[in-house]
Structures are given as C-alpha cells and as structure tokens.
Design a protein around this motif. Structure first.
Motif, PDB file in Angstrom:
ATOM      1  N   SER A  23      25.762   6.103  15.114  1.00  0.00           N
ATOM      2  CA  SER A  23      25.825   5.545  16.454  1.00  0.00           C
ATOM      3  C   SER A  23      26.970   5.951  17.117  1.00  0.00           C
ATOM      4  CB  SER A  23      25.781   3.931  15.995  1.00  0.00           C
ATOM      5  OG  SER A  23      24.634   3.425  15.459  1.00  0.00           O
ATOM      6  N   PHE A  24      26.669   6.413  18.383  1.00  0.00           N
ATOM      7  CA  PHE A  24      27.806   6.415  19.259  1.00  0.00           C
ATOM      8  C   PHE A  24      27.330   6.660  20.875  1.00  0.00           C
ATOM      9  CE2 PHE A  24      26.033  10.579  17.945  1.00  0.00           C
ATOM     10  CZ  PHE A  24      26.147  11.172  19.069  1.00  0.00           C
ATOM     11  N   ARG A  25      28.252   6.565  21.607  1.00  0.00           N
ATOM     12  CA  ARG A  25      27.659   6.672  23.110  1.00  0.00           C
ATOM     13  C   ARG A  25      28.856   7.477  23.873  1.00  0.00           C
ATOM     14  NH1 ARG A  25      25.554   0.813  25.243  1.00  0.00           N
ATOM     15  NH2 ARG A  25      24.517   0.299  23.058  1.00  0.00           N
ATOM     16  N   VAL A  26      28.100   8.474  24.609  1.00  0.00           N
ATOM     17  CA  VAL A  26      28.845   9.323  25.418  1.00  0.00           C
ATOM     18  C   VAL A  26      28.827   8.744  27.012  1.00  0.00           C
ATOM     19  CG1 VAL A  26      28.935  11.802  26.086  1.00  0.00           C
ATOM     20  CG2 VAL A  26      28.163  11.157  24.067  1.00  0.00           C
ATOM     21  N   PRO A  27      29.785   8.428  27.624  1.00  0.00           N
ATOM     22  CA  PRO A  27      29.730   8.000  29.055  1.00  0.00           C
ATOM     23  C   PRO A  27      29.899   9.111  29.920  1.00  0.00           C
ATOM     24  CG  PRO A  27      31.865   7.865  27.923  1.00  0.00           C
ATOM     25  CD  PRO A  27      30.992   8.142  26.890  1.00  0.00           C
ATOM     26  N   GLY A  28      29.446   8.949  31.098  1.00  0.00           N
ATOM     27  CA  GLY A  28      29.573   9.876  32.431  1.00  0.00           C
ATOM     28  C   GLY A  28      31.000  10.101  32.539  1.00  0.00           C
ATOM     29  N   GLY A  29      30.963  11.621  32.691  1.00  0.00           N
ATOM     30  CA  GLY A  29      32.413  11.920  33.184  1.00  0.00           C
ATOM     31  C   GLY A  29      33.082  12.233  31.878  1.00  0.00           C
ATOM     32  N   ALA A  30      32.544  12.332  30.687  1.00  0.00           N
ATOM     33  CA  ALA A  30      33.194  12.591  29.520  1.00  0.00           C
ATOM     34  C   ALA A  30      32.886  13.841  28.646  1.00  0.00           C
ATOM     35  CB  ALA A  30      33.396  11.193  28.708  1.00  0.00           C
ATOM     36  N   ILE A  31      33.546  14.173  27.848  1.00  0.00           N
ATOM     37  CA  ILE A  31      33.269  15.083  26.692  1.00  0.00           C
ATOM     38  C   ILE A  31      33.730  14.504  25.248  1.00  0.00           C
ATOM     39  CG2 ILE A  31      33.879  17.386  25.842  1.00  0.00           C
ATOM     40  CD1 ILE A  31      34.851  18.420  28.481  1.00  0.00           C
ATOM     41  N   MET A  32      32.749  14.455  24.434  1.00  0.00           N
ATOM     42  CA  MET A  32      32.942  14.026  23.286  1.00  0.00           C
ATOM     43  C   MET A  32      32.720  15.045  22.281  1.00  0.00           C
ATOM     44  SD  MET A  32      30.648  11.009  21.054  1.00  0.00           S
ATOM     45  CE  MET A  32      31.627   9.734  22.017  1.00  0.00           C
ATOM     46  N   GLY A  33      33.459  15.260  21.305  1.00  0.00           N
ATOM     47  CA  GLY A  33      33.798  16.381  20.452  1.00  0.00           C
ATOM     48  C   GLY A  33      33.101  15.685  18.991  1.00  0.00           C
ATOM     49  N   LEU A  34      32.427  16.427  18.297  1.00  0.00           N
ATOM     50  CA  LEU A  34      31.753  16.155  17.327  1.00  0.00           C
ATOM     51  C   LEU A  34      32.348  16.921  16.153  1.00  0.00           C
ATOM     52  CD1 LEU A  34      29.541  14.046  16.165  1.00  0.00           C
ATOM     53  CD2 LEU A  34      27.783  15.840  16.515  1.00  0.00           C
ATOM     54  N   ILE A  35      32.991  16.320  15.105  1.00  0.00           N
ATOM     55  CA  ILE A  35      33.669  17.250  14.071  1.00  0.00           C
ATOM     56  C   ILE A  35      33.242  16.935  12.765  1.00  0.00           C
ATOM     57  CG2 ILE A  35      35.637  17.652  15.542  1.00  0.00           C
ATOM     58  CD1 ILE A  35      37.250  15.710  13.739  1.00  0.00           C
ATOM     59  N   GLY A  36      33.377  17.696  11.667  1.00  0.00           N
ATOM     60  CA  GLY A  36      33.244  17.676  10.381  1.00  0.00           C
ATOM     61  C   GLY A  36      32.810  18.704   9.671  1.00  0.00           C
ATOM     62  N   GLU A  37      33.062  18.724   8.708  1.00  0.00           N
ATOM     63  CA  GLU A  37      32.916  19.872   7.718  1.00  0.00           C
ATOM     64  C   GLU A  37      31.453  20.725   7.684  1.00  0.00           C
ATOM     65  OE1 GLU A  37      33.887  19.174   3.723  1.00  0.00           O
ATOM     66  OE2 GLU A  37      36.162  19.127   4.195  1.00  0.00           O
ATOM     67  N   ASP A 178      31.826  16.244  37.700  1.00  0.00           N
ATOM     68  CA  ASP A 178      31.290  15.326  38.333  1.00  0.00           C
ATOM     69  C   ASP A 178      31.143  14.403  37.061  1.00  0.00           C
ATOM     70  OD1 ASP A 178      28.733  13.891  39.069  1.00  0.00           O
ATOM     71  OD2 ASP A 178      27.995  16.016  39.969  1.00  0.00           O
ATOM     72  N   GLU A 179      31.340  12.854  37.561  1.00  0.00           N
ATOM     73  CA  GLU A 179      31.278  11.990  36.723  1.00  0.00           C
ATOM     74  C   GLU A 179      29.805  11.293  36.384  1.00  0.00           C
ATOM     75  OE1 GLU A 179      33.530   8.426  37.452  1.00  0.00           O
ATOM     76  OE2 GLU A 179      35.693   9.631  37.168  1.00  0.00           O
ATOM     77  N   ASP A 180      28.713  12.104  36.914  1.00  0.00           N
ATOM     78  CA  ASP A 180      27.236  11.938  36.308  1.00  0.00           C
ATOM     79  C   ASP A 180      26.963  13.073  35.339  1.00  0.00           C
ATOM     80  OD1 ASP A 180      26.863   9.911  38.176  1.00  0.00           O
ATOM     81  OD2 ASP A 180      26.313  11.378  39.736  1.00  0.00           O
ATOM     82  N   HIS A 181      28.078  13.690  34.999  1.00  0.00           N
ATOM     83  CA  HIS A 181      27.804  14.762  33.836  1.00  0.00           C
ATOM     84  C   HIS A 181      28.537  14.310  32.660  1.00  0.00           C
ATOM     85  CE1 HIS A 181      27.361  18.207  37.068  1.00  0.00           C
ATOM     86  NE2 HIS A 181      26.352  17.409  37.016  1.00  0.00           N
ATOM     87  N   ALA A 182      28.041  14.838  31.506  1.00  0.00           N
ATOM     88  CA  ALA A 182      28.719  14.715  30.106  1.00  0.00           C
ATOM     89  C   ALA A 182      28.161  15.973  29.377  1.00  0.00           C
ATOM     90  CB  ALA A 182      28.103  13.313  29.558  1.00  0.00           C
ATOM     91  N   ILE A 183      29.323  16.017  28.352  1.00  0.00           N
ATOM     92  CA  ILE A 183      29.305  17.026  27.241  1.00  0.00           C
ATOM     93  C   ILE A 183      29.343  16.423  25.990  1.00  0.00           C
ATOM     94  CG2 ILE A 183      30.304  19.326  26.375  1.00  0.00           C
ATOM     95  CD1 ILE A 183      31.224  19.792  29.082  1.00  0.00           C
ATOM     96  N   LEU A 184      28.524  16.859  25.045  1.00  0.00           N
ATOM     97  CA  LEU A 184      28.610  16.655  23.415  1.00  0.00           C
ATOM     98  C   LEU A 184      28.683  18.041  22.976  1.00  0.00           C
ATOM     99  CD1 LEU A 184      28.416  15.019  21.107  1.00  0.00           C
ATOM    100  CD2 LEU A 184      26.007  15.194  21.033  1.00  0.00           C
ATOM    101  N   ILE A 185      29.873  18.283  22.432  1.00  0.00           N
ATOM    102  CA  ILE A 185      30.099  19.464  21.557  1.00  0.00           C
ATOM    103  C   ILE A 185      30.485  19.258  20.198  1.00  0.00           C
ATOM    104  CG2 ILE A 185      32.497  19.337  22.822  1.00  0.00           C
ATOM    105  CD1 ILE A 185      32.592  22.352  22.523  1.00  0.00           C
ATOM    106  N   SER A 186      29.741  19.969  19.472  1.00  0.00           N
ATOM    107  CA  SER A 186      29.858  20.184  17.915  1.00  0.00           C
ATOM    108  C   SER A 186      30.792  21.269  17.688  1.00  0.00           C
ATOM    109  CB  SER A 186      28.690  20.106  17.182  1.00  0.00           C
ATOM    110  OG  SER A 186      28.764  20.719  15.980  1.00  0.00           O
ATOM    111  N   SER A 187      32.180  21.084  16.876  1.00  0.00           N
ATOM    112  CA  SER A 187      32.726  22.435  16.524  1.00  0.00           C
ATOM    113  C   SER A 187      33.762  21.868  15.416  1.00  0.00           C
ATOM    114  CB  SER A 187      33.905  22.509  17.913  1.00  0.00           C
ATOM    115  OG  SER A 187      34.515  23.630  17.554  1.00  0.00           O
ATOM    116  N   HIS A 188      34.041  23.020  14.708  1.00  0.00           N
ATOM    117  CA  HIS A 188      35.001  22.866  13.553  1.00  0.00           C
ATOM    118  C   HIS A 188      36.377  23.385  14.164  1.00  0.00           C
ATOM    119  CE1 HIS A 188      33.570  27.084  13.176  1.00  0.00           C
ATOM    120  NE2 HIS A 188      34.790  27.355  12.630  1.00  0.00           N
TER     121      HIS A 188
END
Length: 259
Positions: A23-37, A178-188
C-alpha cells in the motif's frame, strides 16, 4: 494535494513468491522512488498498477480512476518507460508519429518532434542504430508526447552512462514542476533517487519495509545497506537454531515506523 496513485492492499502470488499487502500513495507534484533488490517485487507492483498482470487482491486508482473498471480512461493519462525500448528496431522515430497518434487522443506531433530535437535524436535513422541511451530518450519522448499526468518508469536509467542519466533525470524534474503531475520510478540506482525523489518506498521479499520522505533516506541506507563481509571460518548450523534478526530491532529516525 490530490493523490495521483493510490494502491491499497495489493497482493499477487506466484510459485515461490508473493506480493503481500503493498500500500502507498503518490501525491501530485511528487516523485516516488521504488527501491529493492532484484526479485523483491518492484516490477510486479508496477505491472499490477498498469494492469499488465491481474492482481489477486487490492485496489488501485490512477488519476482518480479504478485501473480495472476504468482502465482505458486511467491509462490515457499515463506515460510508461520500461527498462528496454519497446519499439521495433526496423522502425524510425518519425514512424512512431503515425503509430501512436491513433492510440492517444492527446498525442502532439509537434511536441514529439520538439523532444526529438531536444534529445538530439535523428528522426529518419533506424532505431537499431541507436545506443541504449538514445533508445531510452526515444521512449521518454514518446511517453511525454501525449501530455500525460503520470509517468511510470521501471529501471529506465539502468545501464546508462552518467551524462545521459543526468539528462533524463533533469527531464523528470521539469515534468514534475506541474503539481498535477507525478512520477513513480523503480530503480536500484539509489544515487538517482537521492537526486530527484520526494519519497522512497522499499520493497523486500514482496512486502513494504519502509515508506518515508527522502529526508530519512540516509538513515535507512545506513540501517539496510550491505554489511562489510569479513572472511571467517564457516560454522556448522544446528537444525534447532533460529535466525534472531528482526527488522523491528533496527533503530529508526524519530517519527518513522516500519510497516
């Protein structure tokens, strides 16, 4: 601030692996990084969000729309860049205009060509002649050309040289102005996320270990980083011994708890 992605209680089970209660939430105007092996569940999570695989349980909304019941409308506002270019090597960048324009009602040929120029991509050359960095920039140009509100990126900067990576990261920061935009990025590549991410979510063995603002990332890096390995004589384990390691025993920053 409106949430662009809401994921609640995601579960997906395979033989030998299970994504559990993500479970998680990505708000507008934010970049969320998804990490893990590798194999931790990052790509499975992204595939569930994009409805590329059917989840066993949980709820997902993209831009306020259910990603199952309103899949077409939800995906219309999403740009996707994967770790490999999905466009055939026999195509040219200019060919993508006629291929993708019918798919996205908001496709903008002028904007697409602007990105080709900005990224210094020759529109008439075969994609098979492109380097990996050029292919990633082409994927990003195509993802941005239909004016999405949400970018979802799965290891999009992996294998790129530092100059190209920085160029692409700068484009992500431009997008998020733009605060109506968001990014979810998976990266090691944690150094990339340290530069751009507002929030960090760590997945391990299919479960979220922590989800925190970037300001706590250094403390978690110290807590969860790979330990220095010393060469010692092997010790035979007894069958009745149990591993007493418990994530709950790790000292965390004030106000942060494990999930």
């Amino acid at each position: 601030m409106e949430n662009i992605i809401v994921a609640e209680g995601l579960r997906k089970e395979y033989d030998g692996f299970a994504l559990e209660d993500v479970s998680f939430r990505v708000p507008g105007g934010a970049i969320m990084g998804l990490i893990g092996e590798n194999g931790a569940g990052k790509t499975t999570t992204i595939k569930c969000i994009l409805n590329l695989i059917r989840r066993d349980a949980g709820e997902i909304t993209l831009l306020g729309r259910d990603n199952l019941r309103e899949e077409r409308a939800a995906k219309a506002g999403v740009g996707v860049v994967l770790d490999e270019c999905v466009f055939h090597d026999a195509l040219r960048p200019r060919d993508l205009e006629r291929i993708l324009a019918p798919v996205y009602p908001t496709w903008d040929n002028g904007l697409y060509r602007d990105y080709l120029d900005k990224f210094r991509l020759p529109g008439k050359n075969l994609i098979k002649t492109f380097s990996r960095g050029m292919k990633m920039k082409l994927s990003l140009a195509a993802a941005l050309a239909h004016r999405p509100q949400l970018l979802i990126l799965d290891e999009a900067t992996a294998g790129l040289d530092p100059v190209v990576r920085d160029e692409i990261l700068d484009e992500f920061l431009n997008f998020i102005c733009d605060e109506d935009h968001a990014i979810l990025i998976s990266s090691h590549i944690t150094s990339d996320l340290e530069k751009i991410a507002d929030y960090i979510v760590c997945i391990d063995a299919g479960r979220i270990v922590f989800a925190v603002p970037r300001t706590h990332a250094a403390a978690f890096d110290a807590a969860f980083g790979e330990p220095k390995v010393e060469e010692i004589a092997p010790v035979a384990a007894h069958e009745d011994e149990e591993d007493d390691f418990d994530l709950r025993n790790i000292e965390l920053p004030e106000g942060v708890t494990l999930r």
